[in-house]
Design an enzyme around this catalytic site. Structure first.
Site, PDB file in Angstrom:
ATOM      1  N   GLY A   3      -2.376  -1.374  -3.532  1.00 35.40           N
ATOM      2  CA  GLY A   3      -2.045  -0.116  -3.736  1.00 35.40           C
ATOM      3  C   GLY A   3      -1.767   0.264  -4.810  1.00 35.40           C
ATOM      4  N   ASP A  30     -12.133  -8.839   5.208  1.00 30.20           N
ATOM      5  CA  ASP A  30     -11.205  -8.616   4.294  1.00 30.20           C
ATOM      6  C   ASP A  30     -10.728  -9.970   4.161  1.00 30.20           C
ATOM      7  OD1 ASP A  30      -9.205  -7.065   3.136  1.00 30.20           O
ATOM      8  OD2 ASP A  30      -7.930  -8.226   4.537  1.00 30.20           O
ATOM      9  N   ASP A  47       0.773  -7.058   7.859  1.00 28.82           N
ATOM     10  CA  ASP A  47       0.476  -7.217   9.276  1.00 28.82           C
ATOM     11  C   ASP A  47       1.719  -7.591  10.525  1.00 28.82           C
ATOM     12  OD1 ASP A  47      -2.000  -6.287   9.162  1.00 28.82           O
ATOM     13  OD2 ASP A  47      -2.265  -8.618   7.600  1.00 28.82           O
ATOM     14  N   ALA A  48       2.044  -8.804   9.915  1.00 28.33           N
ATOM     15  CA  ALA A  48       3.163  -9.635  10.372  1.00 28.33           C
ATOM     16  C   ALA A  48       4.653  -8.223  10.790  1.00 28.33           C
ATOM     17  CB  ALA A  48       4.189 -10.665  10.137  1.00 28.33           C
ATOM     18  N   GLU A  83     -10.090 -15.127 -20.744  1.00 30.16           N
ATOM     19  CA  GLU A  83     -11.347 -14.964 -20.737  1.00 30.16           C
ATOM     20  C   GLU A  83     -12.026 -14.270 -19.117  1.00 30.16           C
ATOM     21  OE1 GLU A  83     -15.150 -14.586 -22.809  1.00 30.16           O
ATOM     22  OE2 GLU A  83     -12.464 -15.186 -23.115  1.00 30.16           O
ATOM     23  N   GLN A 137       0.804  -1.434  -0.203  1.00 31.50           N
ATOM     24  CA  GLN A 137       0.316   0.054  -0.267  1.00 31.50           C
ATOM     25  C   GLN A 137       0.945   1.471   0.281  1.00 31.50           C
ATOM     26  OE1 GLN A 137      -3.326   0.672  -0.236  1.00 31.50           O
ATOM     27  NE2 GLN A 137      -3.674  -1.633  -0.102  1.00 31.50           N
ATOM     28  N   HIS A 186      -5.518  -1.452   7.489  1.00 29.78           N
ATOM     29  CA  HIS A 186      -6.596  -3.080   7.616  1.00 29.78           C
ATOM     30  C   HIS A 186      -6.774  -2.818   9.428  1.00 29.78           C
ATOM     31  CE1 HIS A 186      -7.324  -6.704   7.427  1.00 29.78           C
ATOM     32  NE2 HIS A 186      -6.142  -7.357   7.427  1.00 29.78           N
TER      33      HIS A 186
END
Length: 384
Positions: A152, A207, A99-100, A247, A41, A123
């Protein structure tokens, strides 16, 4: 604020017409915004803010990502700093780390979150499970969130095209009395289209459910099943790939995003008419059959709400991976059965099911799983 009707429910939505960019600039004119993290992001949000005329700096440790920031025009010592220095200079700290990574970098960031500053996330994960992540913000700062509903990269691409990506926003702490204006101004600044109100907890669980359920479970299962069925019926790898992945991503999804699913069905009915009636019936049957996945997704949501944080942060056998496996296990066999309106021979005739090494008859789903593993190379790298 605008009132929009979603499925019979009226929701309040912030739009750019009522909170224009000029107003956002006025709200944040005395703020220094530090984007911490230049991974997923970070680039899109920081570059959009910079191009929109906000005072933005980037905090990033030396490495490949640091070099990427330099290549994007951030100047070391002027607009690009280490994490500690960027946090010290900032009045709004945008924490856009994974997050980690947030868990490991949090002890570095926290000392610089002094009274009156704002801590921004995209988040809700770290705050929602703060008892396990250790991300407990000071009580004398604003804690806010703007979560773009896309990567992002998508945010940046749409910005350059003159479009906006919808985002959700939330306020966890409002100490200064300016949290709402700060949040919306940042949302407009990063290139949001509509801004929908949510909470940190709702954003985090939805999410996880959408990303791991639909994207990494259901869609992958459908594509893999269709590819394999086409190959089994004599189609070349390139043809199977083009009629499946190409497709969907290049033709159907852009039309669906632009016009909606009702429009898609109407176009099919009007263009092909009665000749396609049986296939339309088949599509409806497939939809009905796939509704059983709803039970799995409901279970996924419940699991996400009680997520074991340790597994997710440590990248072990996480709840996210379990979600993907469960959705795949549900949708894959159904898709294989119904794509060409035929039942699997193994299901109709248990005696023909392959035997396991132990000599026992395998279950229908185990047989499919084993066959999928044997043909996995076709989906990843089609044979010449």
């Amino acid at each position: 604020m605008a009132q929009l009707n979603f499925g019979g429910v009226t929701e309040t939505v912030v739009i750019r017409d009522e909170f224009p960019l000029e107003k956002a600039r006025e709200v944040l004119k005395d703020e220094t915004i530090a984007v911490i993290g230049y991974g997923v992001q970070g680039p899109g949000q920081s570059l959009n803010l910079r191009d929109n005329g906000f005072n933005v700096i980037v905090g990033q440790r030396p490495g490949k990502t640091y070099e990427k920031a330099v290549a994007d025009g951030w100047v070391p010592g002027e607009t690009l700093f280490g994490i500690e220095e960027a946090c010290q200079k900032a009045t709004i700290v945008m924490c856009l780390l994974s997050d980690a990574a947030v868990m490991s970098v949090w002890p570095t960031i926290k000392p610089y979150l002094t009274q009156g500053k704002a801590l921004y996330f995209s988040h809700g994960f770290a705050i929602t499970w703060s008892d396990r992540t250790g991300v407990v913000p000071p009580t004398d700062i604003d804690v806010i969130m703007v979560a773009p509903k896309g990567s992002g990269t998508s945010l940046r691409t749409m910005f350059l095209e003159g479009r906006g990506l919808n985002s959700s926003y939330a306020i966890y702490q409002d100490v200064t009395g300016k949290a709402y204006e700060r949040t919306i101004a940042l949302g407009i600044g990063i290139g949001s289209g509509y801004l929908f109100e949510t909470t940190f907890q709702r954003e985090a669980t939805s999410d996880l459910t959408g990303e791991r359920g639909s994207l990494m479970g259901a869609i992958q299962g459908l594509l893999l099943a269709q590819y394999e069925v086409l190959r089994e019926n004599g189609h070349s790898p390139s043809e199977a790939f083009n009629e499946t992945v190409e497709e969907l991503t290049q033709s159907l999804m852009p039309l669906f995003a632009k016009n909606g699913m009702d429009w898609m069905y109407l176009r099919v009915l009007f263009s092909i008419g009665r000749i396609f009636k049986s296939y339309c019936s088949f599509s409806l049957v497939l939809i009905i059959r796939l509704k059983r996945i709803r039970n799995v997704i409901s279970a996924v949501m419940a699991a996400a709400q009680a997520i074991p944080m340790r597994a997710m942060a440590a990248k072990e056998n996480s709840i996210g991976n379990n979600i993907t496996v469960r959705i795949l296990a549900e949708i894959y066999p159904i898709a294989r059965i119904w794509i060409f309106r035929r039942k699997s021979k193994e299901k109709r005739n248990p005696a023909k099911r392959p035997k396991s090494p132990a000599g026992k008859r395998q279950s229908y789903f185990q047989a499919i799983k084993d066959r999928r593993e044997r043909r996995r190379e076709y989906f990843i790298r089609p044979p010449v």
